[in-house]
Design a protein around this motif. Sequence first.
Motif, PDB file in Angstrom:
ATOM      1  N   UNK A 178       0.821  -1.206   0.000  1.00  0.00           N
ATOM      2  CA  UNK A 178       0.000   0.000   0.000  1.00  0.00           C
ATOM      3  C   UNK A 178       0.861   1.264   0.000  1.00  0.00           C
ATOM      4  N   UNK A 179       1.979   1.234   0.757  1.00  0.00           N
ATOM      5  CA  UNK A 179       2.851   2.410   0.811  1.00  0.00           C
ATOM      6  C   UNK A 179       3.517   2.677  -0.529  1.00  0.00           C
ATOM      7  N   UNK A 180       3.803   1.632  -1.264  1.00  0.00           N
ATOM      8  CA  UNK A 180       4.480   1.801  -2.544  1.00  0.00           C
ATOM      9  C   UNK A 180       3.594   2.451  -3.597  1.00  0.00           C
ATOM     10  N   UNK A 181       2.302   2.615  -3.313  1.00  0.00           N
ATOM     11  CA  UNK A 181       1.402   3.293  -4.245  1.00  0.00           C
ATOM     12  C   UNK A 181       1.512   4.819  -4.157  1.00  0.00           C
ATOM     13  N   UNK A 182       2.271   5.323  -3.185  1.00  0.00           N
ATOM     14  CA  UNK A 182       2.390   6.764  -2.995  1.00  0.00           C
ATOM     15  C   UNK A 182       3.813   7.213  -3.327  1.00  0.00           C
ATOM     16  N   UNK A 183       3.955   8.184  -4.231  1.00  0.00           N
ATOM     17  CA  UNK A 183       5.298   8.638  -4.653  1.00  0.00           C
ATOM     18  C   UNK A 183       6.113   9.249  -3.515  1.00  0.00           C
ATOM     19  N   UNK A 184       5.457   9.705  -2.440  1.00  0.00           N
ATOM     20  CA  UNK A 184       6.186  10.345  -1.355  1.00  0.00           C
ATOM     21  C   UNK A 184       7.073   9.364  -0.602  1.00  0.00           C
ATOM     22  N   UNK A 185       6.762   8.059  -0.733  1.00  0.00           N
ATOM     23  CA  UNK A 185       7.543   7.038  -0.052  1.00  0.00           C
ATOM     24  C   UNK A 185       8.496   6.359  -1.029  1.00  0.00           C
ATOM     25  N   UNK A 186       9.733   6.111  -0.532  1.00  0.00           N
ATOM     26  CA  UNK A 186      10.725   5.412  -1.342  1.00  0.00           C
ATOM     27  C   UNK A 186      10.867   3.977  -0.874  1.00  0.00           C
ATOM     28  N   UNK A 187      12.080   3.601  -0.477  1.00  0.00           N
ATOM     29  CA  UNK A 187      12.315   2.236  -0.015  1.00  0.00           C
ATOM     30  C   UNK A 187      11.543   1.957   1.275  1.00  0.00           C
ATOM     31  N   UNK A 188      11.041   0.739   1.377  1.00  0.00           N
ATOM     32  CA  UNK A 188      10.339   0.267   2.573  1.00  0.00           C
ATOM     33  C   UNK A 188      10.951  -1.071   2.968  1.00  0.00           C
ATOM     34  N   UNK A 189      11.302  -1.199   4.248  1.00  0.00           N
ATOM     35  CA  UNK A 189      11.946  -2.425   4.709  1.00  0.00           C
ATOM     36  C   UNK A 189      11.343  -2.845   6.033  1.00  0.00           C
ATOM     37  N   UNK A 190      11.278  -4.152   6.251  1.00  0.00           N
ATOM     38  CA  UNK A 190      10.871  -4.699   7.546  1.00  0.00           C
ATOM     39  C   UNK A 190      12.116  -5.230   8.237  1.00  0.00           C
ATOM     40  N   UNK A 191      12.450  -4.664   9.379  1.00  0.00           N
ATOM     41  CA  UNK A 191      13.669  -5.056  10.091  1.00  0.00           C
ATOM     42  C   UNK A 191      13.465  -4.828  11.576  1.00  0.00           C
ATOM     43  N   UNK A 192      14.230  -5.524  12.377  1.00  0.00           N
ATOM     44  CA  UNK A 192      14.164  -5.325  13.822  1.00  0.00           C
ATOM     45  C   UNK A 192      14.934  -4.068  14.206  1.00  0.00           C
ATOM     46  N   UNK A 193      14.716  -3.621  15.431  1.00  0.00           N
ATOM     47  CA  UNK A 193      15.354  -2.403  15.912  1.00  0.00           C
ATOM     48  C   UNK A 193      16.801  -2.702  16.268  1.00  0.00           C
ATOM     49  N   UNK A 194      17.716  -1.855  15.784  1.00  0.00           N
ATOM     50  CA  UNK A 194      19.115  -2.050  16.141  1.00  0.00           C
ATOM     51  C   UNK A 194      19.702  -0.810  16.804  1.00  0.00           C
ATOM     52  N   UNK A 195      18.823   0.075  17.318  1.00  0.00           N
ATOM     53  CA  UNK A 195      19.327   1.272  17.977  1.00  0.00           C
ATOM     54  C   UNK A 195      19.844   0.981  19.383  1.00  0.00           C
ATOM     55  N   UNK A 196      19.376  -0.117  19.996  1.00  0.00           N
ATOM     56  CA  UNK A 196      19.863  -0.523  21.313  1.00  0.00           C
ATOM     57  C   UNK A 196      20.329  -1.974  21.237  1.00  0.00           C
ATOM     58  N   UNK A 197      21.443  -2.224  20.539  1.00  0.00           N
ATOM     59  CA  UNK A 197      21.861  -3.606  20.283  1.00  0.00           C
ATOM     60  C   UNK A 197      22.346  -4.295  21.549  1.00  0.00           C
ATOM     61  N   UNK A 198      22.081  -5.577  21.623  1.00  0.00           N
ATOM     62  CA  UNK A 198      22.558  -6.395  22.730  1.00  0.00           C
ATOM     63  C   UNK A 198      23.230  -7.634  22.151  1.00  0.00           C
ATOM     64  N   UNK A 199      24.352  -8.002  22.728  1.00  0.00           N
ATOM     65  CA  UNK A 199      25.055  -9.186  22.253  1.00  0.00           C
ATOM     66  C   UNK A 199      24.258 -10.443  22.584  1.00  0.00           C
ATOM     67  N   UNK A 200      24.390 -11.429  21.734  1.00  0.00           N
ATOM     68  CA  UNK A 200      23.672 -12.682  21.916  1.00  0.00           C
ATOM     69  C   UNK A 200      24.111 -13.371  23.212  1.00  0.00           C
ATOM     70  N   UNK A 201      23.165 -14.078  23.830  1.00  0.00           N
ATOM     71  CA  UNK A 201      23.499 -14.814  25.047  1.00  0.00           C
ATOM     72  C   UNK A 201      24.442 -15.970  24.750  1.00  0.00           C
ATOM     73  N   UNK A 202      24.242 -16.602  23.605  1.00  0.00           N
ATOM     74  CA  UNK A 202      25.104 -17.724  23.223  1.00  0.00           C
ATOM     75  C   UNK A 202      25.959 -17.315  22.031  1.00  0.00           C
ATOM     76  N   UNK A 203      27.255 -17.549  22.071  1.00  0.00           N
ATOM     77  CA  UNK A 203      28.107 -17.160  20.949  1.00  0.00           C
ATOM     78  C   UNK A 203      27.881 -18.056  19.744  1.00  0.00           C
ATOM     79  N   UNK A 204      28.139 -17.507  18.568  1.00  0.00           N
ATOM     80  CA  UNK A 204      28.087 -18.292  17.336  1.00  0.00           C
ATOM     81  C   UNK A 204      29.399 -19.052  17.177  1.00  0.00           C
ATOM     82  N   UNK A 205      29.325 -20.185  16.500  1.00  0.00           N
ATOM     83  CA  UNK A 205      30.507 -20.976  16.209  1.00  0.00           C
ATOM     84  C   UNK A 205      30.929 -20.702  14.769  1.00  0.00           C
TER      85      UNK A 205
END
Length: 526
Positions: free
Chosen positions: A220-247
């Motif tokens: 629906x947002x892409x039907x309006x020229x006022x909007x450009x790229x749209x993405x679905x992503x989690x918040x990374x403004x307050x990042x926290x390290x994972x409880x378990x490390x990756x191998x």
Amino acid sequence: LEQGDSLESGVSASSTLTYSYVLLSIVGLILLMACVNFVNLSLAGASKRAKEIGIRKVVGSSRRQVVAQFMAETTLLCLLALAPAGALSAAALPVFNQLADKQLAFSFLGDMNLILGGVGLLLICVLATGLYPAVVLSVYNPTQVLYNRGRLNTRNWFGNSLTVAQFVLAIGLVVATLVYFRQMNFMGNKALGYDSSDIIRVKVPDRNDSAELVQQFRQKLQNYPIFGEVSAASDNSSPALSESPAQADGREVRYVYTRVDSDFLPLLGLELSAGRNFSPDFGADPAYSAIVNESFVKAAGWADPIGKQLTENWWGDQQKLTVVGVVKDYHYGSLRYKIQPQVLTMRSANLVWIKYAKGQRGQALAKLQAVFRQQFRDYYFKYSFLSDDNATLYQNDRRWQQIVQYAAGLSLLICCIGLFGLARMAANQRTKEIGIRKVLGASVASIVALLSKDSLKLVLIAIIIASPIAWYAMNQWLADFAYKIDISWWVFALAGGLAVGIALLTVSFQSVKAAIMNPVESLRSE
């Protein structure tokens, strides 16, 4: 309609116990400076009351009674100051609440702790300001004073020492203000590695069908020229390290996990240093594909990361992820911390990032709200601007910057009053000397320089003492930042020059007044 500081955590910056102690220390030191000024001003006017004290002692007053008289006068002055102080505190409380991000309120009659605290503070002020002048003014011989054979001993080495302490605090606070400003300006202007302007983030309902809802919202947002790229992503403004490390090839790497889609990198303008972006088609890039940042590659010790595998814990299950790209390091969190290893995977998220046309903030927000209400009728429209979220990361530091600025200004003002008292004392003690010098041909400028010299010595001593203390304290504060400025020498030169300039302006008034006095009146003054 709701705008939040953090769409994920909802946690705002709060003061810590350490900050409370720092604030209490600043308040205590400023109160001490005011007490020192009262002592200096009392001793400065002591010569005018010398004969009064002499007559009282001749007619039978004991030293204890003279001390009691001055203590009573000090108590009366403090009591008279208590009411306007309370009114001023109540008037300033909204400003303080805004700075401290609190909601404090006065209850003078209903809060016994506040009443007892006020009484205790009053007693401390009375003792701190009245006892020393009372003792000093009660020790001299009344006969010598009444016959002008002696002088009241007002060489106030104690007051001079505390005046130096006043300027040490004031200069330190000025240095802190300059360093605060430069550090905040540095963080505000530092390149983050992506473009945070013109981006709104909207939180959509977190349900089982969130992925489908997000796709419908995007379309629906892409039907309006006022909007450009749209993405679905989690918040990374307050990042926290994972409880378990990756191998990763036998190495354990703690990382920041971020859910994104294929539009996330183009929306922020992130650059790839190797490999490729996710495919827009979820089926082409299955859930076990990943993009890592350069810090992750360095931590894993990979020379050629594309195609490498890492194992992560996902809801208690271990899953292997294949690296398809490496994104250049960017500051996804506060500049207080170093960039941590990051793993981006193509999984669903309920936070929609929307890029809108430059300069169309109001129109974009109104249109976005209308589309949101069509799609999600029963949910709040909760949004935030990415640039505002980045600024919120340093909200606590900016509040303390303002607090330190106010404290520095108040300290300098109190220092000026203290120097005025010292200059007045010096002029009163040297009245006859000034008259003799003028009779012998001394100019007004030379007398002003003579009277200002002692005050400037105190300021110079304070600069010498304050500079290393302020340098150490601000370096300790800057140690909390992974990315910081260097404290330049000119910061101390500017703070010292400001203190000297203010001192000159303060003492010049009293010095000029004494220098232009008629020498005949000066010689008759004693």
